[in-house]
Design a protein around this motif. Structure first.
Motif, PDB file in Angstrom:
ATOM      1  N   GLY A  96      67.055  33.315  75.220  1.00  0.00           N
ATOM      2  CA  GLY A  96      66.231  32.761  74.156  1.00  0.00           C
ATOM      3  C   GLY A  96      65.069  33.637  73.757  1.00  0.00           C
ATOM      4  O   GLY A  96      64.784  33.818  72.562  1.00  0.00           O
ATOM      5  N   PHE A  97      64.372  34.229  74.730  1.00  0.00           N
ATOM      6  CA  PHE A  97      63.211  35.051  74.407  1.00  0.00           C
ATOM      7  C   PHE A  97      63.627  36.338  73.686  1.00  0.00           C
ATOM      8  O   PHE A  97      62.945  36.792  72.763  1.00  0.00           O
ATOM      9  N   SER A  98      64.757  36.920  74.095  1.00  0.00           N
ATOM     10  CA  SER A  98      65.247  38.114  73.411  1.00  0.00           C
ATOM     11  C   SER A  98      65.598  37.807  71.965  1.00  0.00           C
ATOM     12  O   SER A  98      65.305  38.587  71.056  1.00  0.00           O
ATOM     13  N   LEU A  99      66.221  36.655  71.741  1.00  0.00           N
ATOM     14  CA  LEU A  99      66.575  36.257  70.379  1.00  0.00           C
ATOM     15  C   LEU A  99      65.330  36.043  69.522  1.00  0.00           C
ATOM     16  O   LEU A  99      65.308  36.384  68.343  1.00  0.00           O
ATOM     17  N   LEU A 100      64.295  35.460  70.123  1.00  0.00           N
ATOM     18  CA  LEU A 100      63.043  35.260  69.389  1.00  0.00           C
ATOM     19  C   LEU A 100      62.418  36.584  68.982  1.00  0.00           C
ATOM     20  O   LEU A 100      61.972  36.757  67.842  1.00  0.00           O
ATOM     21  N   LEU A 101      62.398  37.532  69.900  1.00  0.00           N
ATOM     22  CA  LEU A 101      61.682  38.784  69.673  1.00  0.00           C
ATOM     23  C   LEU A 101      62.411  39.716  68.708  1.00  0.00           C
ATOM     24  O   LEU A 101      61.779  40.538  68.034  1.00  0.00           O
ATOM     25  N   ARG A 102      63.726  39.583  68.596  1.00  0.00           N
ATOM     26  CA  ARG A 102      64.467  40.520  67.767  1.00  0.00           C
ATOM     27  C   ARG A 102      64.648  40.036  66.325  1.00  0.00           C
ATOM     28  O   ARG A 102      65.135  40.791  65.489  1.00  0.00           O
ATOM     29  N   ASN A 103      64.280  38.815  66.032  1.00  0.00           N
ATOM     30  CA  ASN A 103      64.496  38.236  64.706  1.00  0.00           C
ATOM     31  C   ASN A 103      63.154  37.987  64.024  1.00  0.00           C
ATOM     32  O   ASN A 103      62.374  37.151  64.481  1.00  0.00           O
ATOM     33  N   PRO A 104      62.833  38.676  62.921  1.00  0.00           N
ATOM     34  CA  PRO A 104      61.540  38.488  62.242  1.00  0.00           C
ATOM     35  C   PRO A 104      61.300  37.041  61.804  1.00  0.00           C
ATOM     36  O   PRO A 104      60.171  36.558  61.840  1.00  0.00           O
ATOM     37  N   TYR A 105      62.359  36.370  61.359  1.00  0.00           N
ATOM     38  CA  TYR A 105      62.219  34.966  60.943  1.00  0.00           C
ATOM     39  C   TYR A 105      61.789  34.096  62.117  1.00  0.00           C
ATOM     40  O   TYR A 105      60.875  33.269  61.991  1.00  0.00           O
TER      41      TYR A 105
END
Length: 305
Positions: A96-105
């Motif tokens: 989850g944290f990786s997905l948050l950090l890699r997506n500007p939206y």
């Protein structure tokens, strides 16, 4: 598309953005419908001399009833969940944290949630501080407890009632006529009015109703917005990044508010007005994030059809 609801509050089979924009304001009515009853019972219990530890025992009994109802519903829905699980691939890939950090939206969404919770939690401190100052004039500890208990009983009751009204009659209309921008911008605009009034030096009565309006908008319209903002994201982002945002990011906002209150009261002798001004500065940032997030949402929704 299917529209059954998963335990996280998201559809088990993701709807289109248009379907979700119609669905979430209606579903969220159930999330606010039970609150007024609990709030309306609190004030008479305090006035009747019922102590907080006894109320916890009443709450525990109600939780047992809730648990029994949950077990009944869980048993009835187990077959449907098994069918859905067979049709979907297991979640894999980054956390989850990786997905948050890699997506500007998603980074914009996380920043908005962070600022929102700093503002709201700081506002709760302002209310609590003002109530305790008012109760300090009471003679006995029991009288002070009764004043605080009666205040919060009425405060929570009217917050719940207003939240239910907003959810039932306003949220869906904002979505219908103004789109996602209507629900995302509603809370920061209400908060702007709330802390503008508080910064002018109003008393507890006005502060009470201003904060009731802010909290009710948060629990209804903004709660709808929180769910809708995940509609244009992938399945992995919905079920992994959302959990990171709803737990770590939200609680981080509460923690930052605590740090701000500690530093303000310990080193700068900050009062109610100072914290209201701090919130006004944060709301300016919040509105900027909200406008950018709405534009990004519309762009993603259009690209995904």
């Amino acid at each position: 598309m299917g529209s059954s609801i998963a335990p996280s509050g998201l559809p088990a089979v993701a709807p289109t953005a248009t379907t979700g924009e119609r669905l979430f304001p209606i579903v969220a009515v159930g999330a606010t419908a039970g609150s007024p009853l609990g709030a309306i019972l609190t004030e008479p219990l305090f006035k009747a001399g019922i102590r907080p530890h006894t109320m916890f025992q009443i709450t525990a009994a109600l939780l047992l009833v809730h648990f029994a109802l949950y077990r009944v519903i869980d048993a009835r829905q187990s077959g449907r969940r098994a069918q859905i699980a067979q049709k979907q691939e297991p979640l894999a890939g980054p956390g989850g944290f990786s997905l948050l950090l890699r997506n500007p939206y998603l980074l914009l969404l996380a920043a908005l949630l962070l600022v929102l919770n700093v503002v709201n939690t700081t506002g709760e401190y302002v209310v609590a501080h003002t109530v305790l100052e008012t109760a300090a004039s009471a003679g006995t500890p029991e009288a002070k407890e009764a004043i605080v208990g009666a205040f919060y009983g009425g405060y929570n009751f009217w917050t719940s009632v207003l939240a239910l009204v907003l959810q039932a009659f306003i949220a869906s209309r904002l979505v219908k006529y103004l789109g996602v921008g209507g629900v995302v911008l509603a809370l920061p605009l209400v908060a702007l009015g709330t802390y503008g009034v508080v910064a002018s030096g109003v008393g507890l009565a006005v502060l009470r109703w201003a904060k009731i309006c802010e909290n009710a908008t948060d629990y209804s319209i903004m709660n709808t917005a929180r769910q809708m903002l995940w509609l244009p994201t992938s399945r992995e982002e919905k079920y992994k990044a959302k959990q990171a945002a709803d737990t770590f990011v939200v609680r981080s906002g509460d923690m930052l508010s605590g740090v701000a209150v500690f530093l303000g009261t310990t080193y700068f002798a900050a009062g109610v007005r100072s914290f209201a001004i701090m919130n006004l500065v944060l709301i300016a940032l919040w509105l900027t994030l909200a406008v950018r997030l709405v534009r990004y949402y519309r762009s993603l929704s259009a690209s995904r059809g």
